[in-house]
Design an enzyme around this catalytic site. Structure first.
Site, PDB file in Angstrom:
ATOM      1  N   LYS A  54       0.833  -1.193  -0.061  1.00 51.76           N
ATOM      2  CA  LYS A  54      -0.031   0.039  -0.057  1.00 51.76           C
ATOM      3  C   LYS A  54       1.046   1.152   0.034  1.00 51.76           C
ATOM      4  O   LYS A  54       0.598   2.139  -0.723  1.00 51.76           O
ATOM      5  CB  LYS A  54      -0.984   0.063   1.322  1.00 51.76           C
ATOM      6  CG  LYS A  54      -2.210  -1.031   1.132  1.00 51.76           C
ATOM      7  CD  LYS A  54      -2.874  -1.205   2.534  1.00 51.76           C
ATOM      8  CE  LYS A  54      -3.811  -2.312   1.994  1.00 51.76           C
ATOM      9  NZ  LYS A  54      -4.618  -2.673   3.398  1.00 51.76           N
ATOM     10  N   GLN A  98      -4.587  -1.137   9.632  1.00 53.49           N
ATOM     11  CA  GLN A  98      -4.502  -2.274   9.129  1.00 53.49           C
ATOM     12  C   GLN A  98      -5.241  -3.549   9.745  1.00 53.49           C
ATOM     13  O   GLN A  98      -4.741  -3.640  11.088  1.00 53.49           O
ATOM     14  CB  GLN A  98      -3.198  -2.707   8.664  1.00 53.49           C
ATOM     15  CG  GLN A  98      -2.993  -4.176   7.972  1.00 53.49           C
ATOM     16  CD  GLN A  98      -3.364  -4.103   6.547  1.00 53.49           C
ATOM     17  OE1 GLN A  98      -3.371  -3.302   5.857  1.00 53.49           O
ATOM     18  NE2 GLN A  98      -4.106  -5.145   6.356  1.00 53.49           N
ATOM     19  N   ASP A 121     -11.142   3.239   4.143  1.00 46.94           N
ATOM     20  CA  ASP A 121     -11.636   2.003   4.085  1.00 46.94           C
ATOM     21  C   ASP A 121     -13.201   1.643   4.013  1.00 46.94           C
ATOM     22  O   ASP A 121     -13.466   0.981   3.744  1.00 46.94           O
ATOM     23  CB  ASP A 121     -11.166   1.037   5.244  1.00 46.94           C
ATOM     24  CG  ASP A 121     -10.044   0.306   5.184  1.00 46.94           C
ATOM     25  OD1 ASP A 121      -9.609  -0.017   3.923  1.00 46.94           O
ATOM     26  OD2 ASP A 121      -9.145   0.007   5.825  1.00 46.94           O
TER      27      ASP A 121
END
Ligand code: NDP
Length: 297
Positions: A54, A98, A121
């Site tokens: 990422k 994460q 997200d």
């Protein structure tokens, strides 16, 4: 029939390029490019690989990447304090924590603490609610990527029968909401569904997000259907040698390809779209929060 393969790697690369052009335009117009903060807690090897990837793609697209790596024994209070600081930092446009998090931290508490405007997200209940009510917000990256792949096959999905196998908050439910917003007739299947095969056979669009290697077989597929395989499963591959593994999806790719009209491979299908959509969401979040003119992505 032999299905046409939907090349997720190519579609993702094109999206990353559009993000890169948008970042350059924003830099030129406003003197700044969107900034994404990625928070990793602990040593989980898969999470480290995802975060590295990422960060690499974020900077390659010309976005700012801010990485926070915390030890595995970080307390929930310490993580919440970092999230609060990132929420308050005007230079941070997107925050990604994460998952999974270590056992001492409640992931729902952390997700709920992220400013919905920076929740790239799309997991915050405010964004989930906006998706459910069709009132905007940031959309979870994996289902957003699946929709973009579907749109490469067919722009207008209205009236199609769609079956989503899996009802998680990060894939199945938001996927179903996106397909409903496209005016598909949507059915969600899960582990308690009776005769999931028969349901799938009715599907013009089948999205498999289960986590069971090659569960979806050839005789589950309506001829010509569009099959989107979200699953990522590592299985033994004795052909490669002892102890060797390979990645497979939730769909038995070779045999399903004989019946489907279009299919995503694993790897090279949905996976690359997830990170590309994360970058796109970071641009979207920056423009919405800062009042910048939003580029079409
Ligand atoms: P979850 O484990 O959270 O959800 C799996 C879903 O599948 C559940 O709703 C479960 O039902 C359902 N299910 C399990 N067994 C069956 C069955 N036999 N028949 C029908 N439904 C079943 O997984 P995720 O949604 O997080 O992920 C799904 C897959 O997608 C995984 O392989 C994951 O690795 C992959 N993934 C890939 C991403 C990408 O970028 N390509 C991103 C995210 C995930 P129930 O709710 O009843 O338990």
């Amino acid at each position: 029939m032999t299905a046409t393969i939907i090349d997720g790697s190519a579609v993702a690369e094109a999206l990353r390029n559009r993000v890169g052009e948008a970042a350059a335009r924003l830099q030129a117009a406003y003197g700044k490019s969107p900034g994404l903060a990625v928070v990793l807690v602990g040593e989980d090897p898969a999470s480290r690989v995802y975060v590295r990837s990422k960060v690499k793609m974020t900077t390659a697209a010309g976005l700012r990447s801010i990485e926070h790596v915390l030890p595995a024994d970080t307390s929930e209070a310490a993580l919440l304090a970092l999230v609060a600081a990132l929420n308050a930092d005007p230079e941070i446009d997107g925050i990604l924590v994460q998952l999974p998090l270590p056992a001492q931290i409640d992931a729902d508490e952390v997700i709920a603490a992220i400013d919905p405007a920076k929740d790239v997200d799309g997991f915050h209940p405010v964004n989930a609610g906006k998706l459910a009510t069709g009132t905007g917000g940031l959309v979870p990256c994996t289902p957003l990527g699946c929709l973009k792949l579907l749109k490469t096959v067919r722009e207008d999905l209205a009236g199609l029968d769609a079956v989503v196998v899996g009802r998680s908050n990060i894939v199945g439910k938001p996927m179903a909401a996106l397909l409903l917003a496209e005016s598909c007739t949507v059915t969600i299947a899960h582990s308690r569904t009776k005769d999931v095969e028969a349901l799938c056979r009715r599907a013009d669009i089948l999205v498999a997000a289960v986590g069971r290697p090659e569960m979806v077989r050839k005789d589950w597929i309506k001829p010509g259907a569009i099959v989107i395989d979200v699953g990522i499963n590592r299985v033994d591959d004795p052909d490669k040698g002892p102890g060797k593994t390979r990645l497979v999806g939730d769909v038995a790719f070779a045999e399903v390809s004989e019946v489907a009209g279009f299919i995503t491979p694993v790897p090279g299908g949905v996976g690359p779209m997830t990170i590309a959509c994360l970058l796109a969401n970071t641009v979207t979040a920056a423009c919405a929060r800062r009042g910048w003119a939003a580029p079409a992505l």
